[in-house]
Every structure is written in C-alpha cells, then in structure tokens.
Design an enzyme around this catalytic site. Structure first.
Site, mmCIF file in Angstrom:
data_model
loop_
_atom_site.group_PDB
_atom_site.id
_atom_site.type_symbol
_atom_site.label_atom_id
_atom_site.label_comp_id
_atom_site.label_asym_id
_atom_site.label_seq_id
_atom_site.Cartn_x
_atom_site.Cartn_y
_atom_site.Cartn_z
ATOM 1 N N GLU B 50 0.822 -1.342 -0.128
ATOM 2 C CA GLU B 50 -0.131 0.013 -0.053
ATOM 3 C C GLU B 50 0.950 1.316 -0.261
ATOM 4 O OE1 GLU B 50 -0.531 -2.593 1.937
ATOM 5 O OE2 GLU B 50 -2.543 -3.174 1.816
ATOM 6 N N PHE B 112 -11.393 -7.039 14.060
ATOM 7 C CA PHE B 112 -10.020 -7.474 13.117
ATOM 8 C C PHE B 112 -9.904 -6.429 12.246
ATOM 9 C CE2 PHE B 112 -8.847 -9.722 9.125
ATOM 10 C CZ PHE B 112 -7.663 -10.329 9.793
ATOM 11 N N GLN B 113 -8.705 -6.038 11.876
ATOM 12 C CA GLN B 113 -8.213 -5.200 11.035
ATOM 13 C C GLN B 113 -8.794 -3.615 11.143
ATOM 14 O OE1 GLN B 113 -8.098 -6.943 6.994
ATOM 15 N NE2 GLN B 113 -6.152 -7.559 7.238
ATOM 16 N N LYS B 162 -17.104 -0.614 5.917
ATOM 17 C CA LYS B 162 -17.720 -1.856 5.077
ATOM 18 C C LYS B 162 -19.053 -1.691 4.786
ATOM 19 C CE LYS B 162 -17.448 -6.669 3.918
ATOM 20 N NZ LYS B 162 -16.830 -7.719 4.443
ATOM 21 N N MET B 470 24.587 8.780 2.053
ATOM 22 C CA MET B 470 24.613 9.926 2.664
ATOM 23 C C MET B 470 24.768 9.811 3.975
ATOM 24 S SD MET B 470 24.153 13.160 2.102
ATOM 25 C CE MET B 470 22.947 13.762 0.860
#
Lengths: 195, 557
Positions: B50, B112-113, B162, B470
């Site tokens: 993502e 969940f999630q 959802k 760097m």
C-alpha cells in the site's frame, strides 16, 4: 512568569473537532493553559476559548495554524483587547459544623456561594477571573481543600465588538467563479504508457 | 436512483475525471472491488504494497498536476499508506486517499483489521473524513477533491466503513455545491501588500528570488520569469522549486541549501532583498535561521498564511496564489538592471563551480548524472529517492520545464523512487527515469512486478555504491569515520531484473555506463540498470547540520 494569550475560535460542531484542535497544539508544541468549549449562539457551531502560553508572535502562529483546520470557522486573538473573562470553580473544603459561620463569611466576602453542606465538608462555588478564584482558594486552604475543579476561562470582548465568525458569504457569483477556477483538473486526456 | 455506497464512490471518482486509482484490495473494501467492473473507465492499478499506492498517486499528481488517488483496505492496509500520505503532506501534493474500515457497529471495538486511520492521519492530512452514511459519500468526496487541489494543496483521506459501501442511498448526481465555511479560499493578494513588496524590490540593489514548489503548483513559471526579467533579479530555487525556471534561463542560478550550489548559498546570504516565492524558508534551504543574512529585507509570497512569518520575520508578506501575486506585482515593478550584482554572482560561480566529477577512471555519481543529462537531452522526467543520488541529480541535471523533477523533499522518503516513478509514468508517455539509491531501492523493489504488469517503460538507474551513501558521508565527516550499519548487502540486481522478467543492464566504467544508458533508451519496456558507482564519494558543497549558509564548505583539497 510566562506570558499568556487568549484566542476565541468558532468551530464546526462535529465529532472529532476537539481532537483536531488538540492534535494541532500537541504537534506544533503550543502549550495550552486552558481550553473551554461550549455551544455557540449560532446553531451548528461551538465556541472555544483557548488560553495559550506565549506572546504576540507565538499566538499569531497558533491562530494561523488553527485557522488552517477545515473545521475551524474563525479565529480571533483577543489578547490585547479589553475583555471580561470568567471562570467557575467548585472547591470542596474540610469544614466542621463549628467552622461553618466563619467559612461562610469568607465565602460571602468573595461573593461566592456554599452550594453543598455535609457533616464534615462543604462545596464552595466561586465565579470570577482566575485571580479571584486563586485568591479564594488560598484563603480556604488552611481549612483543608479536599478537592477542586476549575472550568477554565471563558472570555468576551467589552463593548459592541464581537468575536463571532463573519456571516456566510452571500456573493454567490464570486463563489461560483472560485469553484469553476479552483479544484478542477487540467483539461485534456493523459496518455497511458501501457495502452 | 438508488445506488450502493460503492457505486456512489465510483460515480464520484468518474465525475472528478479520475482515470487511475492506485490500490490494493482487502476484506472491508471487497464490496468496492466487486463494483469496479461496472466502471471500466476507472483504471485500478494493483500495487504490491500500500505504501507504493500512495507514492504512485503522489508521483502521478506531481507530473500531471491532477489530484492523485490511492485506495487501501482497513487496518494494516491503511497504516501502510501513512508514509506516503506524510510524504505528500510535507510536499503539498494534491491527493485523495480512500480507505475502508470495519463495519459501523464494530468501529471502536478493536475488530479484526480495525485501525483508527482518521485519528492516525490527523496531523498528516489537510483534512480527513469518516463517512458514516452512504448518503454522505458524495459530499465528502466532493469536498475532499476540492480541499486537496486548492489553496496549499495536500492529501485528504476519506475513510468508509464496509457496510456503508453496501448500504444504498439516493444518487441524484455529483454535488455542485461545497459548503466549507472554515475554508475560505484567499487567492487574490491584498493590493497594498503587493505594493509594499514592489517598493522593497524596486529599492533593492542586490535582490534575489528564492523560488519554491509553489511556483510549479500554481503553474506560474512564466510569471516568475517575467518578474525576474523585468527587475533583473537572479532566481535561485529551493530543492522542490527546481524546474520552476528553465535551467538555461540567463537568470536561473540553481538551487540553494544544505547541498545547494556554493554560489547560490552565498548569493542568498549577500542579497539585500530576498523574495521568497511559493516556498517556506525551510531549515534545509536556509541553514541556521538566526544567522541567515541578518541584513536582508524579506518579501514572502505564499498561499498559506501560516507559512508567512513562521521561521523568519517578513518585511513584506503577500498572501495569495503565486501566479496571481506575480501578475499583480509585475506592473508595479520598475524595469531595472543590476549589472554589478549579477557580475558578482557570475564571478562567484566561475570561482566556485559545482563540478566534482572525480577521476576519469571512476564511475562517479556526479559524472553519471551528467551523462544521463547528455543522453536524454535534459528532457527526461526524473524521479529520485533520497540521499546522495538525489542531491547529485538536483545539482547536475539541467531541467527544462516544470513538473520534470519529482523528489521527496520535505519528508525525505527513501524508497519513494520506485513507486513514484510508476505514478509518473501513468501520467506521461515518454519514458520516466528513476534515479535510485541501492538503499531506497531495496525498500520498495517489490513494485517491479507492478511495473512489469503494465510494461511501463521506466528506466530505473540504480546508483549502486553498496553503501547507504549519505549516512556514510555523515559518519565519515561528523562521527570520526565510525561507519556503522551503512555497508549494505544486496542481491544480484541483474538476476532480480531477470526474476521479474524485465531487462537488466550493468555498468562499472564510464564507457559502459554511457553504452548502458543508450541501450536502455532502446528498450521497449522497463529496464533496470545496475550502475556500480564509486564506493566512496561525497556530496559537495555542504552546509553542515546546524550551520549557516555562509558556512558552506566545499570539497577539502
């Protein structure tokens, strides 16, 4: 002795707005001395009185960052204006029945009220600016302050001037022009490399 | 007409003209993915993480000037976006971020999630929404696009539970009206502010313009040149302002800051009037604030009032859109010439050029950027990661036009270069060059599969010195060369390219490198070039951390 500034903000009365304001203060490292929120006279808005540590330069940055929040409708710095500011405090004081008259006189001198009397304690309600609240607390301390709660400061500018947000713009034409010009994607199709 | 929340969302994207969404599916967004098939005109680009969706949307936005759109599921999907959202926020990139969340009755119950993504992204979005009814989706999306793409641009997140995707609501077209009382758009600057700025500029003997990304976001390169030409003002850019003025323009002098050109830093520090345009006087650009050019009068033009006076006292603040402000300023400027001042800068530039190319036998990063510039004619869109390769690209690539230079400036996000190049490539047909470090590349290289899926002609030029360059440079210079955790092990990148089914090339000498660049240009599809650059090479010049611009150091002899 730190310097303090007072800001009046009108915000949309929506869930999460207080979190946005608090998050901003935390992230930018601004210290809040007190913050009070309540319904504003205009429906759908809440009014916040925020006392923040720092002088003019700091408060200008606070005000500008605050105003960037979409849910914040107006921000006014009233630090250098003549204002009425008040806070309310409830002070629970240890008080034997024999002391009641003595404490009652003290409370009366501050134009405060005894709002609850119990066998061993009383609750004093005091209204005023912060200095008055603190002065009374100091006087009550020898009797034994069991608990104290302060509302934080609310403030209003004296005279005709208000800290309210400007009325909603009625210039529909200008608003329409802004919408047409802004927020639109550039014209024309984009090529797709994989087409 | 009744539509589901998912249909309403896609109707809104269609109405906004969204053609590409970068995303990754998951449990709670299944109703949305189930609906995509009904909207074939909205292309969904499946990434492999993502974070890449957010960076790709960001790269797409920076190249196209449109609002980028990315999409992820709840919980880990949403939290994986955070780095990409913050990158866009720091660099004022217009982006609409769509996330799913658990069903409404599970919100706040650690289902969940579930992740409180609106809470998490409060300080890194311009605004965010948790939409609790299908009937409210359209207004939220309308406002999200409006907020993201106007004023000081930035990411806006819309979180949708959802069951709101499944719920039906009346659809009577995309809303026309926006009611955002707390978001008045002030784009036209106050006339007296512009007059005050003009006064200071007209009185200047040694003026300099510091042009930032605001010029590009406002599409005001032409206005910038017009103002600079009329009043004969040298233009220096910030890191993100690079490409706001063509490199070949006689008044264009390059960029300033920690690794900016020596003469740019000294010029900014010696000017009597500093005109900041669409930039925010960032610490990396200005060095130690309190010792930046104490005598200078500062004019600051910016769309964001909170930037004005944030880091420096401003003598002439002008709040408004950069293009509008410059158009208002132009007629008030007196035609001027500053031959002595220009000669002073030109002499400085001649005496202190940025030309560290190393020995002929070494494939240095600096030389490689110059070779890329020569082979691409300075015309390529360049996407970079963060670190030495980024600074060399900024120093040595001669950019011709706005939106040709895509880099993570504010947040400094390593790994940005791989997915951002994907987004950039979806916004243009000419091949994009992604200049990568071998550190950052290993953070996001899973996206090579996305590149392969779409056969995108991205040229990944891996500046591979086997070091986290760097950080190694800083350890060498400021930590007694006590190198720790910078010697990067790595896979065989040619085999990696082969594993992904994309062309792979390798070069370890200057001649091979030039040949590889030419060979890559002939490939129809993605290419990964493993440039084995000099192991130890530093970026010069440099303003040490916490030092003033006047303390810029050049390469020690």
């Amino acid at each position: 002795m730190s310097e303090y500034s007072t800001i009046v903000a009108h915000v949309e009365d929506r869930p999460g707005v207080l979190a946005r304001v608090a998050s901003l203060f935390r992230r930018r490292g601004f210290n809040i001395e007190s913050l009070t929120v309540g319904k504003a006279d205009e429906p759908g808005l809440s009014r916040m009185t925020i006392v923040v540590e720092g002088g003019a330069a700091n408060v200008q940055q606070v005000a500008r960052q605050l105003f960037k929040l979409i849910d914040v409708v107006s921000v006014v710095d009233i630090s250098d204006q003549p204002v009425i500011d008040r806070e309310m405090s409830l002070i629970k004081v240890s008080c034997q029945p024999a002391q009641l008259v003595e404490v009652g006189e003290l409370v009366k001198a501050f134009r405060a009220d005894i709002v609850d009397v119990g066998p061993q304690s009383i609750i004093v309600q005091v209204l005023g600016d912060g200095a008055k609240v603190e002065a009374l607390e100091g006087m009550l301390r020898p009797y034994g302050v069991l608990e104290m709660v302060r509302t934080g400061r609310v403030a209003m500018v004296r005279g005709q001037r208000t800290s309210k947000p400007p009325p909603v713009s009625v210039d529909a034409q200008e608003a329409e022009a802004a919408r047409a010009q802004l927020g639109r994607r550039p014209e024309g199709a984009l090529p797709f490399a994989s087409d | 007409m009744k539509l589901t929340g998912a249909q309403i969302l896609l109707e809104c994207l269609r109405a906004e003209g969204v053609e590409t969404v970068f995303g990754y599916p998951g449990g709670v967004v299944l109703p949305l993915y189930d609906t995509f098939v009904q909207y074939p005109d909205i292309r969904h680009v499946l990434v492999r993480h993502e974070q890449a969706a957010a960076h790709a949307a960001d790269g797409y936005a920076r190249v196209s000037g449109r609002t980028g759109v990315c999409l992820a599921t709840s919980g880990p999907g949403a939290t994986n976006l955070v780095t990409g959202i913050c990158t866009a926020y720091m660099d004022s990139v217009p982006m609409v971020v769509l996330t799913g969340n658990v069903a409404r009755d599970l919100l706040g119950r650690d289902g969940f999630q579930e992740a409180d993504i609106t809470g998490i992204t409060l300080p890194i979005t311009k605004h965010n929404y948790l939409v609790m009814r299908a009937s409210e989706i359209a207004q939220a999306v309308k406002e999200a696009f409006h907020i993201a793409s106007t004023g000081r641009k930035g990411p806006v997140l819309v979180d949708i539970p959802k069951d709101v995707f499944i719920e039906t609501a009346e659809w009577d077209g995309y809303p026309e009206q926006i009611h955002l009382r707390g978001y008045p758009l002030v784009t036209r600057p106050a006339q007296d502010d512009v007059e005050r700025a003009a006064e200071l500029i007209n009185a200047a003997e040694k003026p300099v313009i510091l042009a930032g990304q605001g010029v590009i976001l406002s599409g005001a390169s032409a206005e910038l040149c017009a103002v600079a030409e009329k009043a004969d003002i040298p233009v220096i850019t910030t890191l993100l302002g690079i490409s706001s003025i063509p490199d070949a323009h006689p008044l264009s002098y390059g960029f300033l800051g920690m690794h900016g050109h020596y003469y740019c830093n000294m010029t900014a520090d010696a000017a009597d009037v500093v005109v900041g345009i669409g930039m925010r006087f960032d610490d990396r650009a200005m060095g130690r604030f309190k010792d930046f050019n104490p005598g200078a009068k500062i004019v600051h033009i910016d769309i964001d009032p909170a930037e004005i006076g944030k880091n420096f006292e401003t003598h002439a603040p002008v709040q408004g859109d950069v293009g509008e402000a410059l158009r208002a300023l132009l007629p008030l400027l007196e035609p001027a010439e500053h031959p002595e001042w220009r000669a002073w800068i030109d002499d400085l530039k001649a005496e202190h050029p940025t030309d560290y190319f190393g020995e002929e036998s070494e494939l240095t990063g600096t030389w490689l950027v110059r070779a890329l510039a020569e082979e691409t004619g300075g015309e390529a869109t360049i996407v970079t990661g963060v670190g030495q390769h980024q600074m060399w690209a900024a120093q040595y690539y001669p950019f011709q036009r706005a939106r040709q230079w895509i880099t993570s400036g504010g947040l400094g996000t390593m790994g940005y270069e791989v997915p951002a190049a994907i987004g950039a490539q979806f916004a243009q047909s000419d091949p994009v060059w992604s200049i990568c470090g071998d550190g950052g590349f290993q953070m996001t290289l899973q996206e090579l599969q996305t590149v392969k899926d779409h056969n995108l002609p991205i040229r990944y030029a891996l500046f591979n010195n086997g070091f986290l360059g760097m950080v190694r440079q800083w350890q060498e210079l400021f930590y007694s060369d006590n190198l720790h955790s910078v010697d990067l092990g790595q896979p065989d990148f040619l085999k990696l390219a082969d594993a992904y089914g994309i062309a792979g090339l390798r070069a370890a000498t200057r001649q091979d490198a030039r040949d590889a660049i030419r060979a890559a240009q002939a490939v129809d599809g993605p290419v990964l070039i493993d440039f084995r650059t000099a192991k130890v090479e530093n970026v010069w010049p440099m303003v040490p951390a916490g030092a003033a611009l006047s303390e810029t150091i050049e390469e020690p002899a």
